[in-house]
Design an enzyme around this catalytic site. Sequence first.
Site, short mmCIF file in Angstrom:
data_model
loop_
_atom_site.label_atom_id
_atom_site.label_comp_id
_atom_site.label_asym_id
_atom_site.label_seq_id
_atom_site.Cartn_x
_atom_site.Cartn_y
_atom_site.Cartn_z
N ARG A 81 7.75 -1.63 -6.38
CA ARG A 81 6.34 -1.91 -6.63
C ARG A 81 5.40 -1.23 -5.63
NH1 ARG A 81 9.31 -5.48 -8.77
NH2 ARG A 81 10.47 -5.17 -6.85
N THR A 82 5.69 -1.38 -4.35
CA THR A 82 4.72 -0.92 -3.34
C THR A 82 4.56 0.60 -3.42
OG1 THR A 82 5.49 -2.74 -1.97
CG2 THR A 82 4.11 -1.09 -0.90
N LYS A 135 18.83 13.21 10.45
CA LYS A 135 19.42 14.16 11.42
C LYS A 135 19.07 13.75 12.85
CE LYS A 135 18.11 17.88 8.30
NZ LYS A 135 17.11 18.95 8.23
N ARG A 173 6.76 2.46 4.94
CA ARG A 173 7.61 1.25 5.04
C ARG A 173 8.75 1.57 5.99
NH1 ARG A 173 9.66 -2.33 0.05
NH2 ARG A 173 7.49 -3.02 0.29
N HIS A 196 3.07 -7.29 5.74
CA HIS A 196 2.98 -6.50 4.51
C HIS A 196 1.55 -6.68 3.99
CE1 HIS A 196 3.98 -4.45 0.91
NE2 HIS A 196 5.07 -5.11 0.54
N1 CP Z 1 6.66 -6.71 -3.22
C1 CP Z 1 7.27 -5.60 -2.75
O1 CP Z 1 7.07 -5.20 -1.60
O2 CP Z 1 8.09 -5.02 -3.67
P1 CP Z 1 8.91 -3.68 -3.42
O3 CP Z 1 9.93 -3.98 -2.35
O4 CP Z 1 9.53 -3.35 -4.74
O5 CP Z 1 7.94 -2.64 -2.95
#
Ligand code: CP
Length: 325
Positions: free
Chosen positions: A76-77, A105, A126, A154
């Site tokens: 999603r993100t 590496k 991320r 998040h």
């Molecule tokens: N909610 C969320 O962070 O989903 P993903 O891990 O799929 O990005």
Amino acid sequence: MCWFFLVPNLILGTKKKEKIIRNNTMSKNSLVSISDYSKEEILSILLSAADFEANPNRKTLDGKVIATLFFEPSTRTRLSFETAVIRLGGSIIGFSDAATSSSSKGETLNDTIHMVSCYADAIVMRHPLDGAARYASEISPVPIINAGDGSNQHPSQTLLDLYSILKTQGTLENLTICLVGDLKYGRTVHSLLMAMSHFNPTFKFIAPDELKMPEEYKVFCRKNGIKFTEIADLNESFNDADILYMTRVQKERFQDLMEYERVKNVYTLKNDMLTKSKPNLRILHPLPRVNEIDPDVDKNEKAYYFKQAQNGLYVRQAIMCKMLN
Ligand code: CP
């Protein structure tokens, strides 16, 4: 020395050039923690998201390049950030698997951020380590958007959670919110708790002993006058709630997989558990889900988690526009 390094010295003088370079080494526009945004900024993002929901295709990022660096998996993100940029007329570079980048590496995060900031106008990142996004923001000349750092924060998820709460409840003020599941490692509940401090919530933390809300967040609640109770049993505990926020047990954060096995199916929400809940209750989940919500609940009018994920597109359009003007 190359001639083009001499030109700024000649035009500006060395001292002035150094000042410009210092000012350019760190971007002030990053979104690392939800506490980087004031209440007014949060509300302005939600307003802007509503605008994008009405009209998602606007070319406000024409000519901009955004990098998505995902050192951990995501559906999603990453895809909603990338869709947001494409719908705004920008372009995307990046990787969805750290194994395909030079970090495999041995390249440091410092070097990766320095390199990517030469190519892109903003970086969505991320990373598995708590604090990685803050570190990146301190060395990056372009804005960093934290798309999840370990079990820490998040913030873009939180903004879409707030947007979903606002849309379903008509307000963010004075709500009773149950946070359920992995409150120890779940970064989404940590960010949401902090954001809700602006809106006088009452929290119920529903978790087994092994996954309780960490002390630092309970200290935060006490300092900010946020009411909370801690409960171990899910049944009927949410009958007075406005929001039931389910979370996945974060397998990837456990040192001891035996411990994960013991708690992985601790709560499963089923349709018959919802019969005494309030009519306005809405069920949220940042997704992905594993066993926390029985698929039968998907048809219940109180299930909102897929729409919640869709809201992420509009909210991330609003974030990108705020960040890049
Ligand atoms: N909610 C969320 O962070 O989903 P993903 O891990 O799929 O990005």
